[in-house]
Design a protein around this motif. Structure first.
Motif, PDB file in Angstrom:
ATOM      1  N   LYS A  14       0.822  -1.202   0.000  1.00 30.76           N
ATOM      2  CA  LYS A  14       0.000   0.000   0.000  1.00 30.76           C
ATOM      3  C   LYS A  14       0.866   1.266   0.000  1.00 30.76           C
ATOM      4  O   LYS A  14       0.580   2.237  -0.712  1.00 30.76           O
ATOM      5  CB  LYS A  14      -0.893  -0.015   1.248  1.00 30.76           C
ATOM      6  CG  LYS A  14      -2.294   0.479   0.963  1.00 30.76           C
ATOM      7  CD  LYS A  14      -3.164   0.389   2.186  1.00 30.76           C
ATOM      8  CE  LYS A  14      -3.978   1.667   2.280  1.00 30.76           C
ATOM      9  NZ  LYS A  14      -4.592   1.888   3.567  1.00 30.76           N
ATOM     10  N   GLN A  15       1.926   1.191   0.791  1.00 31.80           N
ATOM     11  CA  GLN A  15       2.825   2.358   0.874  1.00 31.80           C
ATOM     12  C   GLN A  15       3.561   2.603  -0.449  1.00 31.80           C
ATOM     13  O   GLN A  15       3.820   3.750  -0.815  1.00 31.80           O
ATOM     14  CB  GLN A  15       3.837   2.149   2.004  1.00 31.80           C
ATOM     15  CG  GLN A  15       3.211   2.271   3.389  1.00 31.80           C
ATOM     16  CD  GLN A  15       4.134   1.777   4.484  1.00 31.80           C
ATOM     17  OE1 GLN A  15       4.853   0.793   4.306  1.00 31.80           O
ATOM     18  NE2 GLN A  15       4.110   2.453   5.625  1.00 31.80           N
ATOM     19  N   ILE A  16       3.877   1.505  -1.149  1.00 32.72           N
ATOM     20  CA  ILE A  16       4.544   1.633  -2.456  1.00 32.72           C
ATOM     21  C   ILE A  16       3.641   2.416  -3.417  1.00 32.72           C
ATOM     22  O   ILE A  16       4.078   3.345  -4.091  1.00 32.72           O
ATOM     23  CB  ILE A  16       4.821   0.233  -3.065  1.00 32.72           C
ATOM     24  CG1 ILE A  16       5.909  -0.490  -2.274  1.00 32.72           C
ATOM     25  CG2 ILE A  16       5.182   0.334  -4.542  1.00 32.72           C
ATOM     26  CD1 ILE A  16       7.303  -0.100  -2.601  1.00 32.72           C
ATOM     27  N   VAL A  17       2.361   2.029  -3.467  1.00 35.85           N
ATOM     28  CA  VAL A  17       1.416   2.686  -4.371  1.00 35.85           C
ATOM     29  C   VAL A  17       1.229   4.142  -3.945  1.00 35.85           C
ATOM     30  O   VAL A  17       1.253   5.064  -4.772  1.00 35.85           O
ATOM     31  CB  VAL A  17       0.055   1.947  -4.372  1.00 35.85           C
ATOM     32  CG1 VAL A  17      -0.938   2.667  -5.271  1.00 35.85           C
ATOM     33  CG2 VAL A  17       0.240   0.506  -4.828  1.00 35.85           C
ATOM     34  N   GLU A  18       1.087   4.355  -2.647  1.00 38.97           N
ATOM     35  CA  GLU A  18       0.837   5.696  -2.120  1.00 38.97           C
ATOM     36  C   GLU A  18       2.037   6.616  -2.396  1.00 38.97           C
ATOM     37  O   GLU A  18       1.881   7.767  -2.786  1.00 38.97           O
ATOM     38  CB  GLU A  18       0.547   5.600  -0.612  1.00 38.97           C
ATOM     39  CG  GLU A  18      -0.292   6.715  -0.044  1.00 38.97           C
ATOM     40  CD  GLU A  18      -1.445   7.174  -0.950  1.00 38.97           C
ATOM     41  OE1 GLU A  18      -1.530   8.389  -1.177  1.00 38.97           O
ATOM     42  OE2 GLU A  18      -2.238   6.328  -1.444  1.00 38.97           O
ATOM     43  N   ASP A  19       3.239   6.067  -2.213  1.00 38.26           N
ATOM     44  CA  ASP A  19       4.477   6.820  -2.453  1.00 38.26           C
ATOM     45  C   ASP A  19       4.518   7.318  -3.899  1.00 38.26           C
ATOM     46  O   ASP A  19       4.821   8.492  -4.168  1.00 38.26           O
ATOM     47  CB  ASP A  19       5.675   5.895  -2.170  1.00 38.26           C
ATOM     48  CG  ASP A  19       6.998   6.499  -2.634  1.00 38.26           C
ATOM     49  OD1 ASP A  19       7.443   7.461  -1.994  1.00 38.26           O
ATOM     50  OD2 ASP A  19       7.570   6.012  -3.635  1.00 38.26           O
ATOM     51  N   ARG A  20       4.167   6.436  -4.831  1.00 37.87           N
ATOM     52  CA  ARG A  20       4.209   6.790  -6.250  1.00 37.87           C
ATOM     53  C   ARG A  20       3.117   7.803  -6.574  1.00 37.87           C
ATOM     54  O   ARG A  20       3.326   8.776  -7.291  1.00 37.87           O
ATOM     55  CB  ARG A  20       4.051   5.523  -7.088  1.00 37.87           C
ATOM     56  CG  ARG A  20       4.602   5.634  -8.495  1.00 37.87           C
ATOM     57  CD  ARG A  20       4.386   4.351  -9.285  1.00 37.87           C
ATOM     58  NE  ARG A  20       4.954   3.182  -8.681  1.00 37.87           N
ATOM     59  CZ  ARG A  20       4.237   2.110  -8.317  1.00 37.87           C
ATOM     60  NH1 ARG A  20       2.943   2.082  -8.499  1.00 37.87           N
ATOM     61  NH2 ARG A  20       4.830   1.071  -7.774  1.00 37.87           N
ATOM     62  N   TYR A  21       1.918   7.574  -6.012  1.00 37.28           N
ATOM     63  CA  TYR A  21       0.803   8.478  -6.284  1.00 37.28           C
ATOM     64  C   TYR A  21       1.132   9.899  -5.824  1.00 37.28           C
ATOM     65  O   TYR A  21       0.959  10.869  -6.546  1.00 37.28           O
ATOM     66  CB  TYR A  21      -0.468   7.982  -5.585  1.00 37.28           C
ATOM     67  CG  TYR A  21      -1.652   8.866  -5.847  1.00 37.28           C
ATOM     68  CD1 TYR A  21      -2.364   8.758  -7.040  1.00 37.28           C
ATOM     69  CD2 TYR A  21      -2.045   9.837  -4.936  1.00 37.28           C
ATOM     70  CE1 TYR A  21      -3.438   9.590  -7.315  1.00 37.28           C
ATOM     71  CE2 TYR A  21      -3.109  10.681  -5.204  1.00 37.28           C
ATOM     72  CZ  TYR A  21      -3.807  10.547  -6.393  1.00 37.28           C
ATOM     73  OH  TYR A  21      -4.854  11.374  -6.663  1.00 37.28           O
TER      74      TYR A  21
END
Lengths: 290, 322
Positions: free
Chosen positions: B301-308
């Protein structure tokens, strides 16, 4: 070349020279008579205007500006604009033959808008929507930081209020004068669409004359449903660039709405008079409650 | 390694080097000791090189980025991976060779590596279409991204493209839509994504592989919304103003790092990666591993959030009342 082929090639050339839908030029507005680019008919301007800026004789769609689009599509008095005061900065201090700042000013004076898009909420035949309309007359409808930001904010608002999103595109692509920041708006708006999908929000794009480049390669083609307005031209690369690259003649219907329908890139072609009800109907069809 | 082809702006260096060679030959043939002169000239050449390469103009960097001997995607793969296996095709009728992808180990860790490939010979350039992908290439890349996600493999993209191909078939099969789809799908990937622009990073064609948690550039690479030639032909009505357009567009790694568009600059050997390709490969490898180690603590989830968040914040606007 026989006479028949020669006549055919002349006809095709004429078709190419003619804009698919041309704007009523500024100094024509207010004139009593309008000449149709397609059939050449001289028409009372008022009659054209009352016919949604479509030629009553041949159905040719004149290009319309964003304000007129909103007037045509949104229910009377229902439209509330959002983020109207968002304006561009000049992050590169860009200057070609003219400084970017001067081009901005010019475009603002011409269109009475801050940038190349209007966003807001309202109703289409009774259905509530979040809507964005791009303004081609503002630097070719190019997408810079403001367009990207307003689209992202509109989508976030749509998620909050659970509204379907309808976007009318009209753009030459990314705005060169904001360089890499413009390119990044493609990623930003596409990320915003991924959030719409996550929240199961209906997203309809209406590609109007003309839609190219960075808009085609981002939110423009990411709609759950893609409608092409009759007479619109669209694509990724411009005709001239393709011709220079491949050095061969392009089909005469190249990059028209019909062409992309045939090649499976859009769901349907819609004439201007059917647009409003088509969108409303699609929204109703997707609003089933389980 | 074959002799490095010189670029126009490097001419003074080559002239001094030719002079040194001449003096050496003269000294050998005639038996006269010219070592003092040779030493002075060699020193001058070194100083001149440093001065030249540390003050490159944007359009000079572009020439380095486009150098025919610049390391290609496959050069990087050969130099930095082990156990490399290439995967082909978009599973819908085409294997676009301008985008190559496969799994290999970097420093023992398996990962998906996808990138645009350019050729050196005419035959190779035809095969790889000068590094200009069709929609099918982007779809192949996306298929491989999903594969990596399924098996929790980090993704590295290596980008060197003059842009997505502008052609009839590319329009018919949806060039714009294919790039858009990649932007959207890359935004959702639950594995770390690292992108490196190694040469040309032109427009949507490059961005279609670069929605990453970390974006790096080689020192002489450039990343731009439109090729300087394209920009010049529109805004100056003359493609020969490309050098002016290159200045105006601010396409260099330094500016993009300052503007937080990229996350780091990979050092190149003096004069460009083509002078010592192994060094460039090693530097790229180090940066990729550093980037991955910074992302290793994050969950999906953090990976996706970081990119977003990274892309959400890009762009500059202001409140203005017109």
């Amino acid at each position: 070349m026989g006479l028949k082929e020669w006549l055919q090639s002349k006809k095709e050339q004429k078709n190419l020279d003619r804009p698919a839908t041309a704007a009523l030029i500024d100094d024509e507005v207010g004139k009593l008579w309008t000449k149709c680019y397609n059939c050449g008919a001289n028409l009372p301007s008022k009659e054209v205007e009352e016919n949604l800026n479509v030629c009553p004789k041949c159905g040719y769609h004149f290009r319309i500006n964003a304000t007129e689009r909103i007037k045509q599509v949104m229910d009377l008095m229902s439209f509330k604009e959002t983020e109207a005061n968002l304006g561009s900065v000049d992050p590169l201090n860009f200057k070609d033959l003219k400084p970017y700042k001067a081009r901005q000013k010019e475009a603002q004076n011409k269109t009475k808008l801050n940038d190349a898009i209007i966003t807001g909420t309202g109703k289409i035949n009774g259905e509530s929507v979040a809507v964005a309309v791009m303004e081609f007359a503002f630097m070719g409808g190019s997408m810079g930081s403001v367009v990207g930001e307003k689209i992202s904010r509109l989508m976030e608002l749509a998620i909050n209020k659970k509204l379907p999103v309808v976007i009318f595109t009209s753009s030459g692509g990314a705005r060169m004068q904001e360089g890499i920041f413009s390119l990044m708006q493609m990623a930003k708006t596409s990320c915003a669409v991924s959030k719409l999908n996550e929240n199961k929000i209906l997203y309809i794009t209406v590609l109007t004359e003309p839609t190219f480049g960075g808009v085609t390669a981002s939110f423009g083609t990411l709609g759950d449903i893609i409608i092409a307005e009759q007479g619109a031209r669209m694509g990724f690369a411009g005709r001239r660039v393709i011709e220079q690259t491949i050095r061969q003649k392009l089909p005469s219907d190249f990059q028209t709405a019909e062409y992309f329908l045939k090649h499976g890139q859009v769901d349907m072609i819609c004439s201007r008079d059917n647009l409003k009800e088509t969108i409303a109907n699609l929204i109703r069809l997707h609003a089933s409650k389980k | 390694m074959q002799k490095v082809t010189q670029l126009p702006f490097e001419k003074p260096i080559y002239e001094i080097e030719d002079k040194i060679e001449e003096l050496k030959n003269l000294s050998r043939d005639s038996g006269i000791d010219l070592s003092a002169q040779i030493d002075t000239l060699t020193k001058q050449a070194e100083e001149f090189k440093k001065k030249l390469y540390n003050n490159l103009q944007p359009y000079e960097r572009i020439q380095i980025a486009r150098h025919a001997q610049r390391p290609t995607f496959l050069d990087y793969v050969r130099n930095i991976t082990t156990d490399w296996v290439e995967f082909h095709g978009d599973r819908a009728g085409t294997d676009d060779r301008s985008i190559i992808g496969g799994i290999g180990r970097i420093d023992d860790r398996p990962m998906l590596i996808v990138g645009t490939q350019k050729g050196r010979t005419t035959r190779e350039n035809l095969e790889y279409n000068f590094g200009m992908p069709h929609p099918e290439g982007y779809r192949k890349a996306l298929r491989l991204f999903k594969h990596a996600e399924k098996f929790n493999l980090p993704i590295v993209t290596i980008i060197d493209t003059p842009g997505a191909y502008p052609g009839i078939k590319a329009e018919e099969t949806g060039q714009g839509g294919a790039i858009a789809k990649n932007l959207l799908e890359m935004a959702k990937l639950t594995v770390p994504v690292i992108s490196v622009i190694t040469g040309e990073g032109c427009s949507g064609g490059a961005l279609g592989l670069a929605v990453a948690n970390k974006v790096y550039m080689l020192e002489n690479a450039y990343y731009t919304v439109i090729t300087p030639e394209g920009c010049a032909s529109i805004l100056w009505s003359d493609a020969s103003y490309a050098d002016k357009a290159a200045d105006a567009l601010q396409i260099t790694a330094d500016f993009l790092l300052k503007s937080k568009i990229i996350d780091g600059i990979i050092k190149e050997p003096l004069g460009g990666a083509h002078y010592e390709p192994e060094v460039a490969c090693e530097n790229l490898k180090e940066m990729v591993l550093k980037g991955l180690s910074e992302l290793d603590g994050l969950d999906e989830k953090q990976i996706v959030e970081d990119r977003y968040k990274k892309f959400r914040d890009m762009g500059e606007v202001k409140a203005s009342l017109f």
